[in-house]
Motif scaffolding. Structure first.
Motif, mmCIF file in Angstrom:
data_model
loop_
_atom_site.group_PDB
_atom_site.id
_atom_site.type_symbol
_atom_site.label_atom_id
_atom_site.label_comp_id
_atom_site.label_asym_id
_atom_site.label_seq_id
_atom_site.Cartn_x
_atom_site.Cartn_y
_atom_site.Cartn_z
ATOM 1 N N VAL A 63 0.806 -1.227 0.000
ATOM 2 C CA VAL A 63 0.000 0.000 0.000
ATOM 3 C C VAL A 63 0.838 1.275 0.000
ATOM 4 O O VAL A 63 0.304 2.370 0.002
ATOM 5 N N GLY A 64 2.167 1.123 -0.015
ATOM 6 C CA GLY A 64 3.027 2.312 0.041
ATOM 7 C C GLY A 64 3.618 2.477 1.432
ATOM 8 O O GLY A 64 2.994 2.130 2.426
ATOM 9 N N SER A 65 4.842 3.048 1.484
ATOM 10 C CA SER A 65 5.566 3.129 2.753
ATOM 11 C C SER A 65 4.808 3.932 3.815
ATOM 12 O O SER A 65 4.695 3.503 4.962
ATOM 13 N N GLY A 66 4.289 5.087 3.437
ATOM 14 C CA GLY A 66 3.613 5.951 4.401
ATOM 15 C C GLY A 66 2.388 5.257 4.986
ATOM 16 O O GLY A 66 2.151 5.285 6.191
ATOM 17 N N ALA A 67 1.628 4.593 4.118
ATOM 18 C CA ALA A 67 0.436 3.888 4.569
ATOM 19 C C ALA A 67 0.819 2.730 5.485
ATOM 20 O O ALA A 67 0.113 2.412 6.444
ATOM 21 N N GLY A 68 1.956 2.096 5.207
ATOM 22 C CA GLY A 68 2.433 0.998 6.049
ATOM 23 C C GLY A 68 2.725 1.491 7.465
ATOM 24 O O GLY A 68 2.368 0.840 8.446
ATOM 25 N N ILE A 69 3.383 2.682 7.560
ATOM 26 C CA ILE A 69 3.681 3.258 8.870
ATOM 27 C C ILE A 69 2.377 3.583 9.599
ATOM 28 O O ILE A 69 2.215 3.275 10.784
ATOM 29 N N LYS A 70 1.420 4.171 8.869
ATOM 30 C CA LYS A 70 0.127 4.498 9.492
ATOM 31 C C LYS A 70 -0.542 3.253 10.034
ATOM 32 O O LYS A 70 -1.109 3.259 11.132
ATOM 33 N N GLN A 71 -0.486 2.169 9.267
ATOM 34 C CA GLN A 71 -1.186 0.956 9.693
ATOM 35 C C GLN A 71 -0.535 0.288 10.887
ATOM 36 O O GLN A 71 -1.224 -0.249 11.741
ATOM 37 N N ILE A 72 0.810 0.327 10.970
ATOM 38 C CA ILE A 72 1.443 -0.312 12.137
ATOM 39 C C ILE A 72 1.193 0.539 13.382
ATOM 40 O O ILE A 72 0.983 0.009 14.476
ATOM 41 N N ILE A 73 1.147 1.862 13.226
ATOM 42 C CA ILE A 73 0.827 2.717 14.376
ATOM 43 C C ILE A 73 -0.598 2.440 14.845
ATOM 44 O O ILE A 73 -0.882 2.343 16.039
ATOM 45 N N ALA A 74 -1.510 2.261 13.888
ATOM 46 C CA ALA A 74 -2.912 1.994 14.233
ATOM 47 C C ALA A 74 -3.127 0.541 14.676
ATOM 48 O O ALA A 74 -4.233 0.166 15.048
ATOM 49 N N LYS A 75 -2.050 -0.279 14.625
ATOM 50 C CA LYS A 75 -2.112 -1.683 15.035
ATOM 51 C C LYS A 75 -3.080 -2.527 14.221
ATOM 52 O O LYS A 75 -3.620 -3.505 14.722
ATOM 53 N N THR A 76 -3.308 -2.151 12.966
ATOM 54 C CA THR A 76 -4.173 -2.982 12.139
ATOM 55 C C THR A 76 -3.401 -4.106 11.455
ATOM 56 O O THR A 76 -3.993 -4.994 10.858
ATOM 57 N N VAL A 77 -2.045 -4.036 11.531
ATOM 58 C CA VAL A 77 -1.218 -5.106 10.958
ATOM 59 C C VAL A 77 -0.171 -5.532 11.996
ATOM 60 O O VAL A 77 0.050 -4.836 12.988
ATOM 61 N N ASP A 78 0.476 -6.692 11.739
ATOM 62 C CA ASP A 78 1.495 -7.171 12.677
ATOM 63 C C ASP A 78 2.851 -6.513 12.422
ATOM 64 O O ASP A 78 3.657 -6.372 13.323
#
Lengths: 346, 327
Positions: A63-78
């Motif tokens: 999904v792109g680097s920035g989106a990856g950072i957002k998702q790990i902060i939001a804890k939606t991914v491992d």
């Protein structure tokens, strides 16, 4: 009707089994990740091999680097993956830790009639002047000086860049900022920057830049190595920080990675551009994996670490096949030490 | 006194009436709530856009609309380049698309032999169903190189030499540009406008047309003096539909517009539109950057709304002028 009843019964049974499986908290059979599109091909290849070897499924969304950072902060991914390392403060603030998971090289591709791969060379400062629109013709004296004896055409240069925000652009502009003070002041580094050359052109994704560069006479662009090979685009040699002319080869990408000072940089925050060493390729970058230090579900993070440990030990040939540089062994030891030190698994 | 049979009939009639009334009420109620839903959704979108865009307006004030700087590194954003790009590409699309659509619709309704009407009509509707990314790829791989090599040099050498106007026809011969985006958009909106126009032209009563012919009118006079005045509301509606699509189109434009946020007068320079900028940068944006992208979305929303209002207003004036002449 009978058929329907059977179908429902089996569906109920399947749901029940799935539920009982997930009830075992320690038995992780699926981990999720999201982020960098640069690392997507290798992660999905590792994931397939890892599933065969261990039965654990790795589901990675590009999904792109920035989106990856957002998702790990939001804890939606491992785990998240980003081409642009997070700053130490940002990591601390969000309770995260990162390490490099794979590396790769970026190359300068140019469409000059009659130019073959590696025939021409370019230096960082000249490249910055081209990208800023200060050098506008291929037969400019600065380019001619770098390529004595070569006949350069009187052809206008069209700068091609990424239109979408990307880690590739972040690494490229990071390099230009290191080699050109003027670039640093006027443009700076980031996933999207303001391009100054007149008539500059944005292509979507590596494939967009590759296709524009391949089609437009006089175009110059930056793409990941694999895309230059796939599209048979003539890439240029570069003059590195040691003043030596180097070709974009796996060995030279790896040289940049091994000359970097991983040990003394907090949070592995090394950007591999403009590294010292006679054979270092100047525009090299790495993708970072990001996880929570004190996870709510330690078993999931343990599974993530198992996956990346496995890929460092068993995934080297796959990485090379896809033109990535595997993590050097010395760095692998550092990474494992940082896991033991930073991540709470109990 | 009514006989029992008569009473029964009356009773049944009353029953039928009351259930009819009930059905009618349900029908009215549901139709009203569907209509209200549209307003609520529209208002909700507007509210959400405004809320998310607020940090940008608070930070840059009016400068956001007037600045040509779009610099994510230094967190400075201005909307003027995408706004101009959106307006200019849509204008080019309409200038090319409307006359062509008009010709197609007139040909199908008035001139085409009967065996041709249906196939051509269906072909147009099929064109409207082609996904926009297909138009984008066609534009990038086939139209842009052809245009750059064959048409653009001629245009630059002739139109580009004109005083004042000439500057609009300048630019590097690379084929992806504001102008190319406008042409691709024109091709995309032609099926919409043409099919609306055709449907409109077809409902003009035959007697009206035939009377005009009987008076000795030429085909052109019938079109200009009978068909167009009779259908103008629908025709303008079709153009607005096409214009709305052109302004909001994302994928196809992102392929052929060149995605460059620099300000040029030349139409052959790469540029950007609101929709293409949003699509390109949305993935990785955060904070003020994200807010500015949403502010762009709000502006697109407002521009579309304004264009629609102006069109309605224009129609109203036409209507009044028409009434004035007929009384």
């Amino acid at each position: 009707m009978m058929f329907n009843k059977k179908l429902i019964a089996s569906a109920v049974l399947a749901a029940a089994t799935a539920f009982s499986l997930s009830a075992h908290a320690d038995e992780v059979n699926k981990i999720t990740g999201a982020g960098s599109s640069f690392a997507y091909p290798i992660i999905s290849k590792w994931a397939a091999a890892y599933k065969k070897a261990t039965g654990v499924e790795v589901n990675y969304q590009s999904v792109g680097s920035g989106a990856g950072i957002k998702q790990i902060i939001a804890k939606t991914v491992d785990f998240g993956a980003s081409d642009d390392p997070m700053t130490v403060e940002d990591l601390e603030k969000n309770g995260l830790t990162q390490w490099p998971l794979i590396m790769g090289g970026e190359v300068i591709v140019a469409n000059i009639p009659g130019n073959k791969q590696g025939e021409l060379a370019i230096s960082g400062p000249v490249l910055a002047d081209i990208m800023m629109g200060k050098i506008t013709k291929w037969n400019d004296p600065a380019l001619q000086k770098l390529n004595p004896g070569k006949k350069l055409p009187d052809l206008a240069i069209t700068v091609v860049h990424r239109s979408d925000a990307s880690g590739t652009t972040a690494i490229f502009t990071n390099y230009l900022s290191k080699v050109s003070p003027e670039w640093k002041e006027k443009v700076g580094e980031g996933k999207t920057v303001t391009w100054l050359s007149k008539g500059n052109l944005g292509g979507k994704g590596n494939e967009g830049v590759a296709s524009y560069t391949g089609r437009i006479k006089g175009a110059i662009g930056y793409v990941e190595y694999a895309y230059a090979l796939q599209n048979k685009l003539p890439y240029m040699d570069m003059i590195n920080s040691a003043g030596k002319r180097v070709a974009p080869t796996m060995a030279n990408f790896a040289a940049a990675a091994s000359h970097a000072d991983w040990e003394h940089t907090p949070a592995f925050r090394v950007v591999l551009t403009d590294q010292p060493g006679d054979d270092s390729w100047p525009i090299t970058g790495s993708t970072f994996a990001i996880v929570h230090k004190d996870p709510e579900n330690p078993a999931q993070v343990k599974a993530v670490l198992d996956f990346f440990k496995w890929s460092m030990d068993h995934g080297q040939s796959e990485a090379k096949e896809l033109h990535y540089i595997p993590i050097p062994e010395s760095v692998e030891k550092l990474i494992e030490a940082s896991w033991a030190k930073n991540i709470k698994l109990k | 006194m009514a006989t029992p049979e008569e009473q029964l009939i009356l009773h049944r009639q009353l029953q039928a009436k009351s259930s009819g009334v009930l059905l009618d009420r349900i029908f009215k109620g549901s139709a009203f709530s569907f209509a209200a839903l549209v307003l609520i959704v529209l208002f909700g979108i507007m509210l959400m856009l405004f809320k998310e865009a607020w940090p940008t307006f608070a930070h840059f004030g009016f400068g956001f609309f007037a600045s040509a700087e779009w610099d994510a590194v230094n967190n400075k954003y201005g909307a003027i380049i995408p706004i101009i790009g959106t307006l200019v590409t849509s204008l080019i699309a309409v200038v090319i698309g409307v006359p062509v659509s008009f010709g197609i619709a007139i040909f199908i309704t008035l001139m085409a032999p009967n065996w041709m009407k249906r196939p051509v009509g269906i072909a147009i509707e099929l064109l409207a169903a082609v996904p926009s990314i297909i138009y984008g790829m066609w534009g990038l791989f086939y139209f842009a190189p052809w245009f750059a090599n064959s048409v653009q040099p001629i245009m630059t050498d002739t139109l580009g030499e004109l005083p004042v106007l000439g500057q609009f026809f300048q630019g590097p011969p690379i084929g992806v540009s504001i102008f190319t985006a406008g042409v691709v958009l024109a091709i995309m909106i032609i099926p919409f406008i043409a099919s609306v126009m055709r449907d409109m032209f077809e409902i003009v009563p035959t007697t009206l047309k035939e009377s005009a012919y009987a008076m000795g009118s030429t085909t052109w006079e019938v079109v200009w003096k009978v068909i167009l005045p009779y259908t103008k509301a629908g025709v303008v509606g079709g153009i607005i539909l096409g214009l709305g699509r052109a302004m909001g189109e994302t994928m196809a434009v992102a392929f052929v517009v060149g995605n460059s946020l620099e300000l040029n007068t030349g139409l052959f320079y790469p540029g950007a539109t609101i929709a293409s900028t949003m699509a390109n940068e949305f993935n990785e944006a955060s904070g003020l950057h994200m807010s500015s992208l949403i502010a762009l979305g709000l502006i697109l929303f407002i521009i579309t709304f304004l264009v629609l209002s102006i069109a309605k207003w224009f129609l109203m004036i036409l209507e009044r002028a028409h009434q004035g002449t007929s009384t």
